[in-house]
Design a protein around this motif. Structure first.
Motif, PDB file in Angstrom:
ATOM      1  N   GLU A   1      -9.445  37.567  13.538  1.00  0.00           N
ATOM      2  CA  GLU A   1      -9.553  38.954  13.090  1.00  0.00           C
ATOM      3  C   GLU A   1      -8.159  39.578  13.026  1.00  0.00           C
ATOM      4  OE1 GLU A   1     -11.418  42.482  11.833  1.00  0.00           O
ATOM      5  OE2 GLU A   1     -12.364  40.547  12.214  1.00  0.00           O
ATOM      6  N   PHE A   2      -7.832  40.141  11.877  1.00  0.00           N
ATOM      7  CA  PHE A   2      -6.562  40.821  11.695  1.00  0.00           C
ATOM      8  C   PHE A   2      -6.770  42.312  11.940  1.00  0.00           C
ATOM      9  CE2 PHE A   2      -5.577  36.839   9.971  1.00  0.00           C
ATOM     10  CZ  PHE A   2      -4.220  36.734   9.706  1.00  0.00           C
ATOM     11  N   PRO A   3      -6.255  42.831  13.035  1.00  0.00           N
ATOM     12  CA  PRO A   3      -6.474  44.243  13.346  1.00  0.00           C
ATOM     13  C   PRO A   3      -5.683  45.154  12.416  1.00  0.00           C
ATOM     14  CG  PRO A   3      -4.933  43.288  14.914  1.00  0.00           C
ATOM     15  CD  PRO A   3      -5.430  42.153  14.064  1.00  0.00           C
ATOM     16  N   ASP A   4      -6.182  46.378  12.243  1.00  0.00           N
ATOM     17  CA  ASP A   4      -5.428  47.378  11.486  1.00  0.00           C
ATOM     18  C   ASP A   4      -4.154  47.714  12.254  1.00  0.00           C
ATOM     19  OD1 ASP A   4      -7.439  47.527   9.584  1.00  0.00           O
ATOM     20  OD2 ASP A   4      -8.476  49.138  10.642  1.00  0.00           O
ATOM     21  N   TYR A   5      -3.094  48.018  11.521  1.00  0.00           N
ATOM     22  CA  TYR A   5      -1.844  48.387  12.171  1.00  0.00           C
ATOM     23  C   TYR A   5      -1.954  49.792  12.764  1.00  0.00           C
ATOM     24  CZ  TYR A   5       0.339  44.428   9.773  1.00  0.00           C
ATOM     25  OH  TYR A   5       0.660  43.178   9.332  1.00  0.00           O
ATOM     26  N   THR A   6      -1.314  49.988  13.900  1.00  0.00           N
ATOM     27  CA  THR A   6      -1.250  51.316  14.500  1.00  0.00           C
ATOM     28  C   THR A   6      -0.144  52.109  13.798  1.00  0.00           C
ATOM     29  OG1 THR A   6       0.405  50.672  16.146  1.00  0.00           O
ATOM     30  CG2 THR A   6      -1.916  50.320  16.720  1.00  0.00           C
ATOM     31  N   ALA A   7      -0.083  53.395  14.067  1.00  0.00           N
ATOM     32  CA  ALA A   7       0.959  54.243  13.477  1.00  0.00           C
ATOM     33  C   ALA A   7       2.349  53.759  13.890  1.00  0.00           C
ATOM     34  CB  ALA A   7       0.757  55.700  13.891  1.00  0.00           C
ATOM     35  N   ASP A   8       2.501  53.377  15.154  1.00  0.00           N
ATOM     36  CA  ASP A   8       3.787  52.874  15.626  1.00  0.00           C
ATOM     37  C   ASP A   8       4.169  51.586  14.902  1.00  0.00           C
ATOM     38  OD1 ASP A   8       4.617  54.746  17.745  1.00  0.00           O
ATOM     39  OD2 ASP A   8       2.791  54.094  18.746  1.00  0.00           O
ATOM     40  N   GLU A   9       3.184  50.715  14.661  1.00  0.00           N
ATOM     41  CA  GLU A   9       3.471  49.468  13.957  1.00  0.00           C
ATOM     42  C   GLU A   9       3.828  49.733  12.495  1.00  0.00           C
ATOM     43  OE1 GLU A   9       0.726  46.338  16.567  1.00  0.00           O
ATOM     44  OE2 GLU A   9      -0.117  47.350  14.813  1.00  0.00           O
ATOM     45  N   LEU A  10       3.173  50.717  11.888  1.00  0.00           N
ATOM     46  CA  LEU A  10       3.510  51.079  10.512  1.00  0.00           C
ATOM     47  C   LEU A  10       4.950  51.595  10.419  1.00  0.00           C
ATOM     48  CD1 LEU A  10       0.241  52.812   9.271  1.00  0.00           C
ATOM     49  CD2 LEU A  10       1.144  50.599   8.565  1.00  0.00           C
ATOM     50  N   LEU A  11       5.366  52.317  11.432  1.00  0.00           N
ATOM     51  CA  LEU A  11       6.751  52.793  11.476  1.00  0.00           C
ATOM     52  C   LEU A  11       7.714  51.599  11.563  1.00  0.00           C
ATOM     53  CD1 LEU A  11       8.813  55.093  11.660  1.00  0.00           C
ATOM     54  CD2 LEU A  11       8.434  55.115  14.148  1.00  0.00           C
ATOM     55  N   ASP A  12       7.376  50.625  12.416  1.00  0.00           N
ATOM     56  CA  ASP A  12       8.202  49.429  12.532  1.00  0.00           C
ATOM     57  C   ASP A  12       8.250  48.658  11.213  1.00  0.00           C
ATOM     58  OD1 ASP A  12       8.739  49.987  15.173  1.00  0.00           O
ATOM     59  OD2 ASP A  12       7.179  48.664  15.969  1.00  0.00           O
ATOM     60  N   ILE A  13       7.097  48.575  10.536  1.00  0.00           N
ATOM     61  CA  ILE A  13       7.036  47.870   9.250  1.00  0.00           C
ATOM     62  C   ILE A  13       7.926  48.568   8.229  1.00  0.00           C
ATOM     63  CG2 ILE A  13       5.529  47.323   7.295  1.00  0.00           C
ATOM     64  CD1 ILE A  13       3.277  46.842   9.324  1.00  0.00           C
ATOM     65  N   THR A  14       7.887  49.882   8.213  1.00  0.00           N
ATOM     66  CA  THR A  14       8.727  50.646   7.286  1.00  0.00           C
ATOM     67  C   THR A  14      10.200  50.340   7.524  1.00  0.00           C
ATOM     68  OG1 THR A  14       7.081  52.427   7.366  1.00  0.00           O
ATOM     69  CG2 THR A  14       9.202  52.948   6.363  1.00  0.00           C
ATOM     70  N   THR A  15      10.599  50.282   8.790  1.00  0.00           N
ATOM     71  CA  THR A  15      11.990  49.988   9.141  1.00  0.00           C
ATOM     72  C   THR A  15      12.379  48.582   8.695  1.00  0.00           C
ATOM     73  OG1 THR A  15      11.832  51.458  11.066  1.00  0.00           O
ATOM     74  CG2 THR A  15      13.626  49.852  11.048  1.00  0.00           C
ATOM     75  N   VAL A  16      11.476  47.616   8.932  1.00  0.00           N
ATOM     76  CA  VAL A  16      11.753  46.225   8.550  1.00  0.00           C
ATOM     77  C   VAL A  16      11.851  46.086   7.033  1.00  0.00           C
ATOM     78  CG1 VAL A  16      10.800  43.888   8.513  1.00  0.00           C
ATOM     79  CG2 VAL A  16      10.719  45.231  10.621  1.00  0.00           C
ATOM     80  N   LEU A  17      10.930  46.726   6.319  1.00  0.00           N
ATOM     81  CA  LEU A  17      10.956  46.665   4.859  1.00  0.00           C
ATOM     82  C   LEU A  17      12.232  47.291   4.307  1.00  0.00           C
ATOM     83  CD1 LEU A  17       7.258  47.601   3.985  1.00  0.00           C
ATOM     84  CD2 LEU A  17       8.324  45.353   3.769  1.00  0.00           C
ATOM     85  N   ALA A  18      12.632  48.407   4.892  1.00  0.00           N
ATOM     86  CA  ALA A  18      13.858  49.074   4.449  1.00  0.00           C
ATOM     87  C   ALA A  18      15.065  48.166   4.648  1.00  0.00           C
ATOM     88  CB  ALA A  18      14.041  50.385   5.209  1.00  0.00           C
ATOM     89  N   LYS A  19      15.143  47.525   5.792  1.00  0.00           N
ATOM     90  CA  LYS A  19      16.255  46.624   6.081  1.00  0.00           C
ATOM     91  C   LYS A  19      16.293  45.481   5.075  1.00  0.00           C
ATOM     92  CE  LYS A  19      18.232  43.740   9.747  1.00  0.00           C
ATOM     93  NZ  LYS A  19      18.059  43.249  11.149  1.00  0.00           N
ATOM     94  N   GLY A  20      15.099  44.956   4.748  1.00  0.00           N
ATOM     95  CA  GLY A  20      15.029  43.863   3.789  1.00  0.00           C
ATOM     96  C   GLY A  20      15.497  44.250   2.405  1.00  0.00           C
ATOM     97  N   LYS A  21      15.405  45.518   2.078  1.00  0.00           N
ATOM     98  CA  LYS A  21      15.842  46.017   0.770  1.00  0.00           C
ATOM     99  C   LYS A  21      17.268  46.553   0.786  1.00  0.00           C
ATOM    100  CE  LYS A  21      11.182  47.331  -0.808  1.00  0.00           C
ATOM    101  NZ  LYS A  21      11.194  46.568  -2.090  1.00  0.00           N
ATOM    102  N   GLY A  22      17.904  46.479   1.951  1.00  0.00           N
ATOM    103  CA  GLY A  22      19.284  46.955   2.046  1.00  0.00           C
ATOM    104  C   GLY A  22      19.402  48.438   2.344  1.00  0.00           C
TER     105      GLY A  22
END
Length: 322
Positions: free
Chosen positions: A234-255
């Protein structure tokens, strides 16, 4: 093979070597290579006992999986596959029976929770640990498996299976294959898939993905379907804190990088969205869309501010859909 006074003797035909009083190793050369058998155990490829040349691939994939935000139970299961394979190889080397572990899986959860991303990494990971030879991921949906006329479905499904041998066959929205007992084409695709899994049990891993409730219904479509997929993750839904982390990681990946002052408004936005609709707001697509809007707005700001930092996203660049 030569006689060794310290360890034992070699038969005249050169195939049997007594290593000590407790056991005998039988070596057999054939077209497929050298096989060994300890006492009355099964024949095993001799060179499977040798450690594979270190390429760094396994460590790189493990690091890539570990860097994914959240998904702790998913990571635990994936890494456990390597542990099981290692133990079975040790049992084979000791002349013991080995357990054929089914690696077919069902990924359940809402869209955007990482199922496809993990499937791609699983394919590469299984190759790196020696469980699969190819490591490719073949991603399909109902349209790729179900034919348009009588006699078309089975060959179509078999063709897809053949293309996935040595790798992973990933069927997204797998429940769409079963549209009720009147859906003869869909049922034929499922029956063909089950037979293909049995015929190629050692060279194919199948991963089914979809919503939790719909997948439970799907598993009733064929009497042998559920038993072939013992691993339900089961893949759980991301929490708000995890979504924030994902945003940071995605931003870094795009420079890009987010200013620290972006943290509070982003976290508040994700929490509000999840309070309204957790099923759609708890996935990575929300973070990706939010970042893309911010990058677009930042580019407009930079036109008016030529001296501003090109990689920095400010709170004013954020745009929220309530």
């Amino acid at each position: 093979w030569r006689n060794n006074a310290n360890n034992g003797t070699v038969a005249e035909d050169g195939t049997t070597y007594t290593i000590d009083a407790a056991g005998t190793v039988t070596l057999t050369a054939g077209p497929e290579g050298v096989l060994f058998r300890l006492n009355d155990g099964a024949d095993q490829p001799l060179f499977d006992l040798l450690p594979a040349a270190y390429t760094g691939a396994l460590d790189a994939i493990r690091a890539e999986i570990n860097e994914l935000v959240g998904l702790a139970p998913v990571k635990e299961y994936v890494f456990g596959l390597a542990d099981n394979l290692q133990v079975q190889q040790r049992r084979a080397a000791a002349g013991l029976k080995t357990a054929s572990l089914s690696m077919h899986m069902i990924f359940t959860g809402n869209p955007g929770t990482g199922k496809t991303t993990i499937a791609r990494l699983v394919a590469r990971y299984l190759k790196a640990i020696g469980a699969l030879k190819g490591g490719q991921l073949v991603e399909v949906t109902r349209a790729d498996l179900v034919g348009r006329y009588t006699g078309h479905t089975a060959p179509l499904t078999n063709s897809v299976i053949e293309s996935a041998l040595g790798g992973v066959l990933f069927i997204d929205e797998a429940y769409s294959l079963y549209r009720g007992e009147q859906d003869s084409f869909g049922l034929e695709a499922i029956d063909t898939l089950v037979k293909g899994m049995e015929d190629h049990r050692d060279e194919l891993v199948v991963i089914l993905a979809g919503y939790t409730k719909e997948m439970e219904t799907f598993l009733t479509a064929n009497s042998g379907l559920a038993s072939r997929f013992p691993n339900k993750i089961e893949f759980p839904d991301y929490t708000a804190d995890e979504l924030l982390d994902i945003t940071t990681v995605l931003a870094k990946g795009k420079g890009y990088r987010l200013a620290e002052s972006c943290t509070f408004p982003l976290l508040g936005y994700y929490k509000r969205r999840q309070a309204l609709d957790s099923r759609t707001a708890g996935n990575g697509r929300l973070a990706r869309n939010t970042l893309e809007k911010a990058i677009f707005n930042q580019s407009r700001r930079l036109v008016a501010e030529p001296a501003a930092e090109l990689d920095l996203i400010l709170p004013g660049d954020l745009e929220f859909e309530e």
